[in-house]
Design a protein around this motif. Structure first.
Motif, PDB file in Angstrom:
ATOM      1  N   ALA A 158       0.331  -0.641 -13.562  1.00  0.00           N
ATOM      2  CA  ALA A 158       0.628  -0.584 -12.139  1.00  0.00           C
ATOM      3  C   ALA A 158       2.129  -0.681 -11.861  1.00  0.00           C
ATOM      4  O   ALA A 158       2.558  -0.561 -10.708  1.00  0.00           O
ATOM      5  CB  ALA A 158      -0.102  -1.705 -11.408  1.00  0.00           C
ATOM      6  N   THR A 188       2.106   1.767  -3.401  1.00  0.00           N
ATOM      7  CA  THR A 188       1.017   2.199  -4.278  1.00  0.00           C
ATOM      8  C   THR A 188       0.775   3.699  -4.161  1.00  0.00           C
ATOM      9  O   THR A 188       0.680   4.409  -5.163  1.00  0.00           O
ATOM     10  CB  THR A 188      -0.276   1.436  -3.942  1.00  0.00           C
ATOM     11  N   VAL A 189       0.670   4.199  -2.938  1.00  0.00           N
ATOM     12  CA  VAL A 189       0.348   5.615  -2.772  1.00  0.00           C
ATOM     13  C   VAL A 189       1.549   6.507  -3.029  1.00  0.00           C
ATOM     14  O   VAL A 189       1.410   7.733  -3.114  1.00  0.00           O
ATOM     15  CB  VAL A 189      -0.233   5.904  -1.367  1.00  0.00           C
ATOM     16  N   SER A 190       2.745   5.927  -3.151  1.00  0.00           N
ATOM     17  CA  SER A 190       3.918   6.737  -3.485  1.00  0.00           C
ATOM     18  C   SER A 190       4.005   7.011  -4.985  1.00  0.00           C
ATOM     19  O   SER A 190       4.765   7.876  -5.410  1.00  0.00           O
ATOM     20  CB  SER A 190       5.204   6.036  -3.018  1.00  0.00           C
ATOM     21  N   LYS A 191       3.236   6.267  -5.785  1.00  0.00           N
ATOM     22  CA  LYS A 191       3.246   6.492  -7.230  1.00  0.00           C
ATOM     23  C   LYS A 191       2.514   7.799  -7.534  1.00  0.00           C
ATOM     24  O   LYS A 191       1.429   8.057  -7.026  1.00  0.00           O
ATOM     25  CB  LYS A 191       2.572   5.326  -7.959  1.00  0.00           C
ATOM     26  N   ASN A 216      -3.174  -0.736  -9.358  1.00  0.00           N
ATOM     27  CA  ASN A 216      -2.694  -1.508  -8.213  1.00  0.00           C
ATOM     28  C   ASN A 216      -3.839  -1.884  -7.286  1.00  0.00           C
ATOM     29  O   ASN A 216      -3.958  -3.025  -6.834  1.00  0.00           O
ATOM     30  CB  ASN A 216      -1.658  -0.688  -7.442  1.00  0.00           C
ATOM     31  N   PHE A 217      -4.675  -0.918  -6.987  1.00  0.00           N
ATOM     32  CA  PHE A 217      -5.783  -1.122  -6.053  1.00  0.00           C
ATOM     33  C   PHE A 217      -6.752  -2.172  -6.588  1.00  0.00           C
ATOM     34  O   PHE A 217      -7.161  -3.091  -5.858  1.00  0.00           O
ATOM     35  CB  PHE A 217      -6.508   0.202  -5.814  1.00  0.00           C
ATOM     36  N   ARG A 226      -1.999   3.981  -9.478  1.00  0.00           N
ATOM     37  CA  ARG A 226      -2.515   3.691  -8.141  1.00  0.00           C
ATOM     38  C   ARG A 226      -3.810   2.887  -8.228  1.00  0.00           C
ATOM     39  O   ARG A 226      -4.008   1.921  -7.487  1.00  0.00           O
ATOM     40  CB  ARG A 226      -2.762   4.988  -7.370  1.00  0.00           C
ATOM     41  N   VAL A 232      -6.000   5.446  -1.440  1.00  0.00           N
ATOM     42  CA  VAL A 232      -4.901   5.533  -2.411  1.00  0.00           C
ATOM     43  C   VAL A 232      -4.271   6.923  -2.454  1.00  0.00           C
ATOM     44  O   VAL A 232      -3.348   7.161  -3.240  1.00  0.00           O
ATOM     45  CB  VAL A 232      -5.361   5.115  -3.826  1.00  0.00           C
ATOM     46  N   HIS A 268       0.829  -1.208   0.000  1.00  0.00           N
ATOM     47  CA  HIS A 268       0.000   0.000   0.000  1.00  0.00           C
ATOM     48  C   HIS A 268       0.860   1.253   0.000  1.00  0.00           C
ATOM     49  O   HIS A 268       0.579   2.218  -0.706  1.00  0.00           O
ATOM     50  CB  HIS A 268      -0.916  -0.012   1.224  1.00  0.00           C
TER      51      HIS A 268
END
Length: 242
Positions: free
Chosen positions: A239, A155-158, A167-168, A164, A199, A152
């Protein structure tokens, strides 16, 4: 909160995680033996809670952990400005009840009707002292959830909104399988606002990202919460997983 005990109705405790030992294809497997399930049933109550019900509050005394057998829950923390920050979504075969120094670190709330085993922490501790294998299995589950937390964070660093969301959606497709659900068909149990919070995007950015994924032929939106994953390989590329 609604906390109605119900009959077992065939429900059994279940914990899925990737084991420490190398085996199979690396996928999550059932960690509890039948005897361990029976031990947990012996100290637990099977409860039924309505949707949008708080199971326990952030900062509350940690007396129980919960093993979800049906439904979806979320945990969230309150920020200094009063905003909520969703920290996790929990699905069947997951555990709820992360605590620190005897208090829960986040509020847990059902998103759908939830059936769960409510397990007293003191009684669970006594079982763990007698059964080292169960202790290891719970450690496997905690490590599994730590990997999910790390995923996670990545994911949120993208910076890219579609990445994002890709990925989710791939994560939900793996984590939340409902009986009779066709492969690739998702019914999101959370609102778009919840997704945006999780996200790290605005609701408008989530809408734009979904539109982008759809225009690229990766997904098809069939309603506010119904999504068909048309091209898993493309989603994985978007992703950054391939």
């Amino acid at each position: 909160m609604t906390d109605d005990s119900i009959s077992a109705q065939g429900f059994r405790p279940s914990i899925y995680a990737t084991p420490f030992q190398r085996s199979g294809d690396g996928a999550a497997v059932e960690l509890l033996s039948v005897s361990e399930q029976d031990e947990l049933i012996g100290i637990s109550r099977l409860i039924n809670v309505r949707r949008h019900t708080v199971l326990y509050p952030e900062g509350g005394q940690a007396l129980f952990v919960y093993n979800i057998v049906s439904g979806v829950a979320q945990t969230y923390q309150l920020q200094p400005n009063g905003d909520r920050r969703i920290t996790s979504f929990l699905f069947p075969r997951d555990l709820l009840g992360l605590s620190e120094n005897g208090t829960y670190v986040a509020t847990a709330q059902s998103l759908t009707p939830v059936i769960a085993y409510k397990i007293p922490i003191d009684a669970l501790g006594a079982i763990l002292e007698r059964d080292p294998r169960l202790d290891i299995n719970l450690l496997c589950k905690l490590c599994h959830e730590l990997r999910q937390s790390q995923h996670h964070t990545i994911t949120v660093s993208k910076n890219d909104g579609p990445a994002r969301l890709a990925n989710f959606l791939l994560w939900i497709e793996r984590a939340y399988v409902t009986p009779g659900q066709p492969v690739g068909e998702l019914m999101l149990p959370m609102t778009r606002h919840d997704v945006a919070d999780y996200v790290g995007l605005s609701v408008e950015s989530v809408s734009r990202a979904l539109h982008s994924l759809e225009s690229q032929g990766a997904i098809l939106r069939n309603g506010p919460r119904f999504i068909t994953l048309l091209d898993i390989s493309k989603l994985r590329r978007l992703a950054g997983l391939e």
